[in-house]
Design an enzyme around this catalytic site. Structure first.
Site, PDB file in Angstrom:
ATOM      1  N   GLY A 179     -20.771   7.876  59.609  1.00 43.96           N
ATOM      2  CA  GLY A 179     -21.161   9.257  59.033  1.00 43.96           C
ATOM      3  C   GLY A 179     -20.719  10.480  58.465  1.00 43.96           C
ATOM      4  O   GLY A 179     -20.726  11.663  58.071  1.00 43.96           O
ATOM      5  N   LYS A 201      -5.404  -7.239  62.029  1.00 51.63           N
ATOM      6  CA  LYS A 201      -5.985  -8.371  62.122  1.00 51.63           C
ATOM      7  C   LYS A 201      -7.938  -8.306  61.833  1.00 51.63           C
ATOM      8  O   LYS A 201      -8.091  -8.568  60.841  1.00 51.63           O
ATOM      9  CB  LYS A 201      -6.241  -9.030  63.268  1.00 51.63           C
ATOM     10  CG  LYS A 201      -6.737 -10.969  62.534  1.00 51.63           C
ATOM     11  CD  LYS A 201      -5.802 -11.222  61.747  1.00 51.63           C
ATOM     12  CE  LYS A 201      -4.215 -12.112  62.476  1.00 51.63           C
ATOM     13  NZ  LYS A 201      -3.799 -12.321  60.907  1.00 51.63           N
ATOM     14  N   CYS A 205     -41.726  21.256  70.401  1.00 53.60           N
ATOM     15  CA  CYS A 205     -42.240  20.458  70.443  1.00 53.60           C
ATOM     16  C   CYS A 205     -43.060  19.949  71.325  1.00 53.60           C
ATOM     17  O   CYS A 205     -44.384  20.662  71.938  1.00 53.60           O
ATOM     18  CB  CYS A 205     -41.873  19.604  69.004  1.00 53.60           C
ATOM     19  SG  CYS A 205     -42.678  18.611  68.717  1.00 53.60           S
ATOM     20  N   GLN A 208     -45.379  22.298  74.127  1.00 55.71           N
ATOM     21  CA  GLN A 208     -46.911  21.873  73.898  1.00 55.71           C
ATOM     22  C   GLN A 208     -46.443  21.174  76.128  1.00 55.71           C
ATOM     23  O   GLN A 208     -48.001  22.455  76.748  1.00 55.71           O
ATOM     24  CB  GLN A 208     -47.333  20.249  73.552  1.00 55.71           C
ATOM     25  CG  GLN A 208     -47.356  19.691  72.018  1.00 55.71           C
ATOM     26  CD  GLN A 208     -47.347  18.992  71.748  1.00 55.71           C
ATOM     27  OE1 GLN A 208     -47.788  17.919  72.170  1.00 55.71           O
ATOM     28  NE2 GLN A 208     -47.726  18.861  69.911  1.00 55.71           N
ATOM     29  N   HIS A 222     -39.318  22.056  64.757  1.00 59.34           N
ATOM     30  CA  HIS A 222     -38.261  22.162  65.878  1.00 59.34           C
ATOM     31  C   HIS A 222     -36.682  22.412  64.772  1.00 59.34           C
ATOM     32  O   HIS A 222     -36.015  22.140  64.180  1.00 59.34           O
ATOM     33  CB  HIS A 222     -37.344  20.513  65.425  1.00 59.34           C
ATOM     34  CG  HIS A 222     -38.577  19.775  65.720  1.00 59.34           C
ATOM     35  ND1 HIS A 222     -38.474  18.648  67.047  1.00 59.34           N
ATOM     36  CD2 HIS A 222     -39.389  19.050  66.115  1.00 59.34           C
ATOM     37  CE1 HIS A 222     -38.966  18.077  67.098  1.00 59.34           C
ATOM     38  NE2 HIS A 222     -40.177  17.887  66.698  1.00 59.34           N
ATOM     39  N   GLU A 239     -33.707  22.827  65.949  1.00 57.36           N
ATOM     40  CA  GLU A 239     -31.905  22.418  65.954  1.00 57.36           C
ATOM     41  C   GLU A 239     -32.346  21.363  64.838  1.00 57.36           C
ATOM     42  O   GLU A 239     -30.792  20.971  64.103  1.00 57.36           O
ATOM     43  CB  GLU A 239     -32.471  21.204  66.795  1.00 57.36           C
ATOM     44  CG  GLU A 239     -33.156  19.820  66.521  1.00 57.36           C
ATOM     45  CD  GLU A 239     -35.139  19.863  67.431  1.00 57.36           C
ATOM     46  OE1 GLU A 239     -34.996  21.297  67.494  1.00 57.36           O
ATOM     47  OE2 GLU A 239     -34.827  19.010  67.350  1.00 57.36           O
TER      48      GLU A 239
HETATM   49  N1  GLN Z   1     -46.317  14.107  70.648  1.00 56.71           N
HETATM   50  C1  GLN Z   1     -46.066  14.926  70.467  1.00 56.71           C
HETATM   51  C2  GLN Z   1     -47.231  15.382  68.963  1.00 56.71           C
HETATM   52  O1  GLN Z   1     -47.329  14.142  68.876  1.00 56.71           O
HETATM   53  C3  GLN Z   1     -44.942  16.041  70.574  1.00 56.71           C
HETATM   54  C4  GLN Z   1     -44.148  15.554  69.247  1.00 56.71           C
HETATM   55  C5  GLN Z   1     -42.160  16.203  69.857  1.00 56.71           C
HETATM   56  O2  GLN Z   1     -42.080  16.112  69.916  1.00 56.71           O
HETATM   57  N2  GLN Z   1     -41.950  15.602  68.199  1.00 56.71           N
HETATM   58  O3  GLN Z   1     -47.762  16.212  69.031  1.00 56.71           O
END
Ligand code: GLN
Length: 530
Positions: free
Chosen positions: A17, A189, A379, A383, A505, A507
């Site tokens: 890649g 080889k 994410c 939470q 996200h 990133e």
């Molecule tokens: N499991 C959590 C959700 O479904 C967080 C998902 C994640 O971190 N990508 O909302």
């Protein structure tokens, strides 16, 4: 439109890649429009339901496609936003052909791998290039030459070469040159056998990229050239590099760019790698260092967090602050306590699914909050920062996400009502880039330099709006929202030097020349703390 096809030999994990992406950078540096495509010969339609432990991170594109992590490499190296059509899987190809068969498109004929599957593959490859108005479609074949599941794809790219003619296709084969014995002899080889396997499929390589610890000895280069029927200029060393961003320059230094252009009969233009070289120079000459603890649950396979690793490289190139990642398995926090986070200048709690290690991650968010340690949550990390705050600061002891405790009296993270009835795993996720509105005076808006941003998502659960007034009154501010204010996207902890978490996200859209603002903010805050 011309085609460059990269195949792999000997074994997987040779950095195919990165080689593909690097070739893309070199062609782009000559002013060519490159359209990269990854072929994954597995039967899954996409990577959405695959475990990160097997294939590394699931990379999400703007359009919500869940793809192989190599798409992330292409986006980062080429600084483009790709769509799901840049990832072709066996599942997608067969599904399309079977749908056509059912519709009666092939009426009267026997539907076969050759020509129907191979025609479909060629049509998909051409369609991506045409849509992008590409000069070059850069195709990376997943797997290793000789794999049964890859055969229809190899046959398709062989036919493609036949159809477009020699001047319009270039085959690159990546192999391994191991070093054996006390004298450290480079062994050819495996390369010989792998090239023979490739030729048995009717493909004669134009370029051999030889991975190994060191550069090839001149004699070894000649030997590989001789038995592969490739000119010596077409045999390229790919020694271990200290940064993946070195690889384009390593290839260019051996004349690969000129050789490709000559073989494809393309005009040689002035090349522009200035910005690339400057980025690399900053990355390699840091002025300071910080340690960031990454608290995850797939930390044994670093590829599960590849976009975070790269986002920190981008932040380092922008700030000249080197990031040393400390990998912390969240279960270890549960076993040994938060003291294993001591000494970290910053803490990142990334995304994840499933309840293993959840309490360790929550403890990490609390440790950062209580000790003023710069913190980023992504994410699941976003939470859980909310869960931890609800438990500690609001005193809601059993607060949780209903993902982990469906019976919690305080579901501060929950499914939105419309998602509660959906059962099909492939259909419930909120995916892809969405617009997010930030509060003008928030830290996050300052980091981004704008109040309207687009970032990518992959989640099912959301912050439960019922709890927002209480959470905010106690100092956890939701400064980013989307979907008419219904969904919480960014939180900031008041009075903390840097506690920023996002449902999205950042990133995934981080690039060498445009680092993720929240990762960069974390790195700078961590350095400020030292
Ligand atoms: N499991 C959590 C959700 O479904 C967080 C998902 C994640 O971190 N990508 O909302």
């Amino acid at each position: 439109m011309k085609f460059v096809v990269v195949t792999g030999g000997v074994l997987s994990g040779l950095g195919k890649g990165i080689s593909t992406s690097s070739i893309g950078v070199l062609l782009k540096s000559k002013g060519l429009k490159v359209s990269p495509v990854k072929i994954d010969p597995y039967l899954n339609v996409d990577a959405g339901t695959m475990n990160p432990y097997q294939h590394g991170e699931v990379f999400v594109l703007d359009d919500g496609s869940e793809t192989d992590l190599d798409l992330g490499n292409y986006e980062r190296f080429l600084d483009v936003n790709l769509g799901g059509d840049h990832n072709i899987t066996t599942g997608k190809v067969y599904r399309a052909v079977i749908e056509k068969e059912r519709r009666g498109d092939y009426l009267g004929r026997t539907v076969q791998i050759i020509p129907h599957i191979t025609d479909e593959i060629k049509a998909l490859l051409r369609a991506v290039g045409e849509k992008d108005r590409a000069d070059i479609v850069l195709i990376e074949m997943g797997g290793t030459v000789g794999d049964i599941e890859g055969m229809p794809f190899l046959e398709a790219v062989r036919q493609l070469g036949q159809e477009v003619g020699k001047e319009n296709v270039l085959y690159v084969h990546t192999t391994l040159v191991p070093v054996m014995g006390a004298v450290g002899e480079q062994k050819t080889k495996p390369t010989q056998q792998s090239v023979r396997e490739l030729r048995a499929s009717g493909i004669q390589p134009n370029v051999i990229i030889a991975r190994g610890e060191r550069s090839l000895e001149p004699d070894v280069k000649k030997k590989i050239a001789f038995f592969s029927d490739v000119p010596v200029e077409g045999v390229i060393s790919a020694p271990d590099a200290s940064s993946i961003y070195d690889v384009p320059l390593l290839f260019d230094g051996q004349g690969l760019t000129e050789y490709i252009l000559k073989t494809l009969n393309l005009p040689v233009k002035e090349e522009d790698l200035k910005q690339w070289k400057a980025m690399l120079e900053r990355l390699k000459n840091p002025e300071r260092e910080v340690t960031i603890a990454l608290v995850g649950k797939y930390t044994h396979l670093k590829d599960s967090y590849i976009s975070h690793i790269e986002a920190f490289h981008h932040a380092s190139a922008a700030s000249r602050i080197k990031v040393n990642l400390r990998w912390v398995e969240s279960m270890d926090i549960e076993k040994k306590g938060v003291k294993i986070l001591e000494g970290a200048d910053g803490i990142l709690v990334p995304g994840g699914f499933g309840d293993r290690g959840i309490e360790g991650k929550i403890a990490a968010t609390r440790y950062a909050a209580d000790h003023d340690i710069p913190f980023q949550g992504v994410c699941l990390g976003f939470q859980l920062a909310t869960v931890g705050f609800a438990r500690e600061t609001l005193g809601l002891k059993d607060a949780n996400s209903s993902e982990f405790n469906p019976k919690t009296p305080y579901p501060v993270v929950d499914l939105l009502p419309e998602q509660r009835t959906v059962k099909d795993m492939g259909a419930t996720m909120r995916l892809g880039a969405h617009e997010i509105l930030l509060e003008e005076n928030s830290k996050t808006a300052k980091l981004y330099g704008t109040a309207t941003i687009f970032e990518r998502h992959r989640h099912r659960y959301e912050i439960n709006p019922d709890f927002i007034p209480k959470l905010e009154a106690a100092g956890l501010r939701y400064v980013g929202r989307s979907d008419g204010g219904r969904r919480m996207e960014v939180l900031e902890l008041q009075g903390h030097p840097y506690f920023v978490a996002s449902q999205f996200h950042p990133e995934l859209r981080s690039r060498p020349f445009h680092p993720s603002p929240i990762h960069l903010g974390l790195v700078k805050a961590a350095a400020g703390k030292k």
